[in-house]
Design an enzyme around this catalytic site. Structure first.
Site, mmCIF file in Angstrom:
data_model
loop_
_atom_site.group_PDB
_atom_site.id
_atom_site.type_symbol
_atom_site.label_atom_id
_atom_site.label_comp_id
_atom_site.label_asym_id
_atom_site.label_seq_id
_atom_site.Cartn_x
_atom_site.Cartn_y
_atom_site.Cartn_z
ATOM 1 N N LYS A 82 13.753 21.735 -1.837
ATOM 2 C CA LYS A 82 13.873 21.344 0.194
ATOM 3 C C LYS A 82 14.507 19.995 0.584
ATOM 4 O O LYS A 82 13.805 19.328 -1.454
ATOM 5 C CB LYS A 82 12.118 21.672 0.097
ATOM 6 C CG LYS A 82 11.875 21.508 1.430
ATOM 7 C CD LYS A 82 10.180 21.444 1.695
ATOM 8 C CE LYS A 82 10.056 20.970 3.181
ATOM 9 N NZ LYS A 82 8.405 21.344 3.162
ATOM 10 N N SER A 157 7.073 23.243 7.401
ATOM 11 C CA SER A 157 8.529 22.390 7.370
ATOM 12 C C SER A 157 9.205 22.939 6.007
ATOM 13 O O SER A 157 10.336 22.833 6.214
ATOM 14 C CB SER A 157 8.283 20.717 7.105
ATOM 15 O OG SER A 157 7.526 20.756 5.809
ATOM 16 N N SER A 181 2.496 23.630 4.724
ATOM 17 C CA SER A 181 3.723 23.545 4.985
ATOM 18 C C SER A 181 4.500 24.797 4.008
ATOM 19 O O SER A 181 5.585 25.156 4.205
ATOM 20 C CB SER A 181 4.740 22.517 4.688
ATOM 21 O OG SER A 181 4.481 21.254 5.975
#
Length: 474
Positions: A82, A157, A181
């Site tokens: 990520k 997220s 997230s």
């Protein structure tokens, strides 16, 4: 009569080197010599290209990077990091257009732990600006789309990672969780998403100095055994001596658990019918498997939601003050509407910071009290089903957006504040639009084993719906 909604589903499963393997199965095939790591990386790159309509990738590596030792539980398994964790040679953009990111000169400590599992890193995935939003959307760029239905959110997220894993482009991908997230995109995309106990994995560099470390790194996966194998492999790289060792959990145990059913949000947010039904059906399945399920309440301060938003706003404020360390040309005025709104709210509430921190830290008392006589708590992940793209966009006026976010993210933040482990699993039912619904299990600090026990049992009893069974390959 209105015409039925056209559903666009994107997946990349096919008869290639990856096949339909999860990470454990693919690593085993590589070890047996049935497929080669280079062949797997090549085919995964093709799948990622075929999933480009999802807008999930932030950066590709020209040459896939493998673990130097070539070992590890996931040796040769393609994956992504990520884009809020440093990876040597790639910029770290945090999903923001407020600065020009610098190229990382080293791997972040968690990046080293992730690589120690043996994964082959293909690149970085997208996230909303600084991970603040519960959807991976932007003011001026295309959103990350849900592979089950591309008009809907992939969550946030860790939306880019979840979209790629759900679409079959890679078996697992890095994710992290500061308010839900990992668990939110797992619920939206029909995946397994475990937020571990605070300190179970190497601490996140950005959140470690904060007064309450709310961020945990981990992965999203399509199978329980992949999540269990990741935790065991990560533990061989580094183990926190303050927590009980976990080891490799390979299936459900024979023990019968006492599980609390949290059918109502601790913060009073109403739950929609489809979400409530998914949780009720899961409770019935658990009872059929021999577990005891009973109602439970979790007492939190009535100000918890506002306190958490104030803390979130403090993070936005700190980023605005220190953002020049992230890259060149940082300008807080170019942060998106959500980040700017959170910062502005915090500036008005800054004087309340000590009281907010005290109340948030006391949340552990209500959480611990709810667990008296219980092993786990079952609840929704989210208060309602996955929204259409645009509903939570940072382009929505801030006051409206915050109301929508708090009406959606009503269950996950408590575990981040308290530091306890929590797991999102796909429910048996889907929405009318064919989208997954997640259910959440929470445990005592350090008891990831209980979460994996129940997850293995439910996966065996009611295997998840598979995206490749509902649509042809993309």
């Amino acid at each position: 009569m209105t015409a039925p909604e056209k559903r666009t589903t994107v997946h990349t499963f096919r008869d290639d080197a990856l096949g339909e393997h999860d990470a454990v199965g693919l690593a085993a095939a590589i070890r047996r010599g049935e497929v080669g790591a280079a062949e797997v990386a090549r085919d995964a790159a093709v799948r990622v290209g075929d999933a480009r309509a999802l807008n999930a990738v932030q950066a590709d590596l020209d040459v896939p990077a493998r673990s130097p030792g070539g070992g590890g539980a996931f040796a040769g398994v393609p994956s992504f990091v990520k884009d809020n964790v440093d990876y040597l040679g790639l910029p770290t953009g945090h999903g923001s257009g407020a600065f020009v990111p610098r190229i990382a000169r080293r791997h972040a400590p968690f990046g080293e732990q992730f690589l120690s599992t043996g994964v082959t890193v293909l690149g970085k995935t997208r996230l909303p600006e600084f991970g603040f939003n519960a959807t991976t959307e932007f003011e001026d760029e295309e959103p990350v789309r849900n592979p089950w239905h591309t008009d809907y959110s992939a969550g946030g997220s860790s939306g880019g990672s979840a979209a790629l894993v759900a679409a079959g482009a890679v078996p697992v991908a890095h994710a992290n969780d500061g308010g839900g997230s990992i668990r939110i995109p797992a619920a939206c995309c029909g995946l397994v998403g475990l937020k571990a106990t605070r300190g179970r994995l190497v601490a996140n560099e950005q959140s470690r100095p904060l007064p309450i470390d709310v961020v945990n790194d981990g992965i999203v996966s399509r199978s329980v055994r992949d999540t269990a194998a990741f935790l065991a492999a990560a533990e061989t790289h580094w183990r926190n001596p303050k927590l009980p060792p976990l080891g490799l959990v390979e299936g459900p145990s024979a023990r019968r658990l006492r599980i609390g059913l949290l059918a109502e949000s601790p913060t009073g947010v109403p739950i929609d019918a489809a979400t409530g039904a998914a949780v009720t059906e899961t409770a019935a399945a658990l009872e059929r498997l021999g577990h005891t399920v009973e109602p439970v309440r979790v007492a939190v301060d009535p100000r918890f939601t506002q306190d958490f938003l104030t803390y979130w706003g403090m993070l936005a404020f700190l980023i605005a003050v220190t953002g020049r360390r992230l890259g060149t040309g940082f300008d807080h005025r170019r942060m998106d509407g959500l980040s700017r709104g959170l910062r502005a709210d915090y500036l008005r509430a800054m004087h309340r910071t000590p009281a907010v921190l005290r109340r948030l830290k006391r949340s552990r008392e209500g959480y611990a009290a709810a667990f008296r006589g219980l092993d786990l708590i079952l609840s929704p992940v989210l208060a309602h089903t996955t929204p259409r793209l645009g509903r939570l966009s940072p382009a929505v006026p801030y006051d409206t957006l915050i109301e929508r976010i708090t009406a959606y993210v009503a269950f996950t933040p408590l575990n981040n504040v308290v530091g306890t482990p929590s797991l999102s699993l796909p429910a048996a039912r889907a929405t009318d639009e064919g989208l997954p619904i997640g259910v959440m299990f929470s445990a005592r600090p350090g008891d990831e084993r209980a979460l994996l026990d129940v997850a293995f049992a439910l996966e065996a009893d009611r295997p998840w719906r598979r995206i490749q069974d509902v649509a042809p390959a993309s």
